[in-house]
Design an enzyme around this catalytic site. Sequence first.
Site, PDB file in Angstrom:
ATOM      1  N   ASP A 171       0.767  -1.029   0.008  1.00 18.61           N
ATOM      2  CA  ASP A 171      -0.139  -0.037  -0.089  1.00 18.61           C
ATOM      3  C   ASP A 171       0.973   1.027  -0.034  1.00 18.61           C
ATOM      4  O   ASP A 171       1.490   1.334   0.851  1.00 18.61           O
ATOM      5  CB  ASP A 171      -0.864   0.039   1.400  1.00 18.61           C
ATOM      6  CG  ASP A 171      -1.989   1.199   1.207  1.00 18.61           C
ATOM      7  OD1 ASP A 171      -1.355   2.372   0.895  1.00 18.61           O
ATOM      8  OD2 ASP A 171      -2.943   1.010   1.489  1.00 18.61           O
ATOM      9  N   HIS A 172       0.920   1.986  -1.109  1.00 20.47           N
ATOM     10  CA  HIS A 172       2.169   2.891  -1.295  1.00 20.47           C
ATOM     11  C   HIS A 172       2.058   3.975  -0.319  1.00 20.47           C
ATOM     12  O   HIS A 172       3.087   4.587  -0.030  1.00 20.47           O
ATOM     13  CB  HIS A 172       2.290   3.412  -2.625  1.00 20.47           C
ATOM     14  CG  HIS A 172       1.318   4.311  -3.138  1.00 20.47           C
ATOM     15  ND1 HIS A 172       0.149   4.034  -3.633  1.00 20.47           N
ATOM     16  CD2 HIS A 172       1.535   5.713  -3.183  1.00 20.47           C
ATOM     17  CE1 HIS A 172      -0.705   5.091  -3.864  1.00 20.47           C
ATOM     18  NE2 HIS A 172       0.213   6.207  -3.687  1.00 20.47           N
ATOM     19  N   HIS A 234      -5.858   2.790   1.308  1.00 20.84           N
ATOM     20  CA  HIS A 234      -5.007   4.183   2.013  1.00 20.84           C
ATOM     21  C   HIS A 234      -5.697   4.552   3.216  1.00 20.84           C
ATOM     22  O   HIS A 234      -4.950   5.077   3.994  1.00 20.84           O
ATOM     23  CB  HIS A 234      -4.963   5.223   0.743  1.00 20.84           C
ATOM     24  CG  HIS A 234      -4.320   4.410  -0.358  1.00 20.84           C
ATOM     25  ND1 HIS A 234      -3.503   3.425  -0.637  1.00 20.84           N
ATOM     26  CD2 HIS A 234      -4.630   4.805  -1.813  1.00 20.84           C
ATOM     27  CE1 HIS A 234      -3.204   3.191  -1.945  1.00 20.84           C
ATOM     28  NE2 HIS A 234      -3.936   4.030  -2.649  1.00 20.84           N
TER      29      HIS A 234
HETATM   30  C1  BG6 Z   1      -3.916   4.923  -5.887  1.00 17.55           C
HETATM   31  C2  BG6 Z   1      -5.144   5.224  -6.711  1.00 17.55           C
HETATM   32  O1  BG6 Z   1      -3.833   3.790  -5.127  1.00 17.55           O
HETATM   33  O2  BG6 Z   1      -3.815   6.117  -5.307  1.00 17.55           O
HETATM   34  C3  BG6 Z   1      -5.531   6.522  -7.292  1.00 17.55           C
HETATM   35  O3  BG6 Z   1      -5.560   4.082  -7.416  1.00 17.55           O
HETATM   36  C4  BG6 Z   1      -5.185   7.663  -6.680  1.00 17.55           C
HETATM   37  O4  BG6 Z   1      -6.877   6.522  -7.852  1.00 17.55           O
HETATM   38  C5  BG6 Z   1      -3.576   7.340  -6.168  1.00 17.55           C
HETATM   39  O5  BG6 Z   1      -5.016   8.744  -7.264  1.00 17.55           O
HETATM   40  C6  BG6 Z   1      -3.277   8.650  -5.019  1.00 17.55           C
HETATM   41  O6  BG6 Z   1      -1.916   8.406  -4.725  1.00 17.55           O
HETATM   42  P1  BG6 Z   1      -1.132   9.765  -4.258  1.00 17.55           P
HETATM   43  O7  BG6 Z   1       0.365   9.068  -3.907  1.00 17.55           O
HETATM   44  O8  BG6 Z   1      -1.002  10.450  -5.526  1.00 17.55           O
HETATM   45  O9  BG6 Z   1      -1.953  10.406  -3.214  1.00 17.55           O
END
Ligand code: BG6
Length: 477
Positions: A171-172, A234
């Site tokens: 989960d990044h 997230h």
């Molecule tokens: C992704 C989603 O996991 O996270 C996207 O699939 C979203 O829809 C993105 O835009 C948001 O990531 P970050 O790091 O730009 O906040």
Amino acid sequence: IPVEDFDLVIFGGTGDLARRKILPALFRRFQAGQMTPESRIVGAARSEMDSAGYRKDVRAALEEFLDKDRPKAEIDDFLERIDYVAVDATGDGGWDELSKLLRKGVTRAFYFSVAPSLFGALAERLHQHGCAGPKCRIVVEKPFGRDLHSARELNKTLRDHFSENQIYRIDHYLGKETVQNLMAVRFGNVLFEPLWNAHYVDHVQITVAESVGVDGRGAYYDKSGAMRDMVQNHLMQLLCLTAMEPPARFSPDAVRDEKLKVIRALEAVPPADIVRGQYVSKSKGESYLDQVEDPGSRTESFVAMKLQVSNWRWAGTPFYLRTGKRLKARHTEIAVIFKDAPHSIFGQSLGRHRNVLAIRLQPNEGMDLFVTIKEPGPGGMRLVDVPLDMTFADALGPDAADVPDAYERLIMDVIRGDQTLFMRGDEVEAAWAWTDPIIEGWEDTGDRPKTYEVDSTGPEEAAMLLHREGRRWREIA
Ligand code: BG6
């Protein structure tokens, strides 16, 4: 500090995630001296091409997705560590070649940057062709299922071939610098923990606002919606790190056990506590429904909700979550809003002043702690709230402004064998078990999401969610 020697295979090596995130992250770690000279990266995908062709493709990706720090000589050096094998995920083609490329006795990681429907086939072939071993790790990305049932199936498929401590579910958000900082702030200071509970915290707001829409990703997004795309993973992770009990140590199972307890303590959310939204615009082609195939789609691009963590620490303190696309700004933060002082010696007329700790994930990573002080000047005892601003770049020097991408940290953790910032299978399942009834409820009623104008803060009803309780959302700016 360099990580140990590794061979990393990226299945889906020509895909969007590999080009946009994985390869640039690896290059940056290479530049930082974290990759040993012997370490290798192997792109694997269906297309027939040789390593020279793939390197060309990787060079183009780095040029497109790295906005700075890309001296040609370093890129050349990096590319020398890259190979390519055309493999057939569901057949036999290419596997022997891949197995020959892998070195014995070094850490092996296989990044499954492919559709989840291929996970089983890949896992099976890795074993059949002698590529997998006890030292190997696999990395998988979301979507990790679309409900509890499919997540269980996926977990089972992976566990048929690998043990849980070989599976790295990304989960990044957990790789984001400020998210890790939340743990440092909570558990590295004595200041906050005594106040971090329902006695002192009025409520918590978690906001992940995006200014981008779904353009280009409509086909995927319309089948997911904000709940599956953002909340189940997230926002849930942010909530867990904010609400969890102090783990005994910063180690994978200690942290993940505590997160799991938070998810299990979540109460079911009544429909009145959730608002779904879909963006609309007067400009042609700009509304959500213009950007997806189904003109009658009821998928939400925004969701706001009130959650209750039913445990001793948080009983009675609501957590408000909201996320949406095409909002007025990109703004991600966790804000802890403390209660009023029990008695005001300055009288009531001076208005309400509250301490707020706002942890900003993006943009301008940092923290603000709002404290109430006397407004300077002769006008008597007037109170004003000012932020003790800790923008990391200001406080820690220019290097801190160069925040590493989440993938840099996470991929290196895979090589190090540290699962702390990865989701465990039971965590993912618990999150789906909580999400499923909400989505099923929407499907049963068939209600349309509320509309909101692009570049706004979301539907009016989302504001009401807090207004009705005498609270309001913090600014999205
Ligand atoms: C992704 C989603 O996991 O996270 C996207 O699939 C979203 O829809 C993105 O835009 C948001 O990531 P970050 O790091 O730009 O906040």
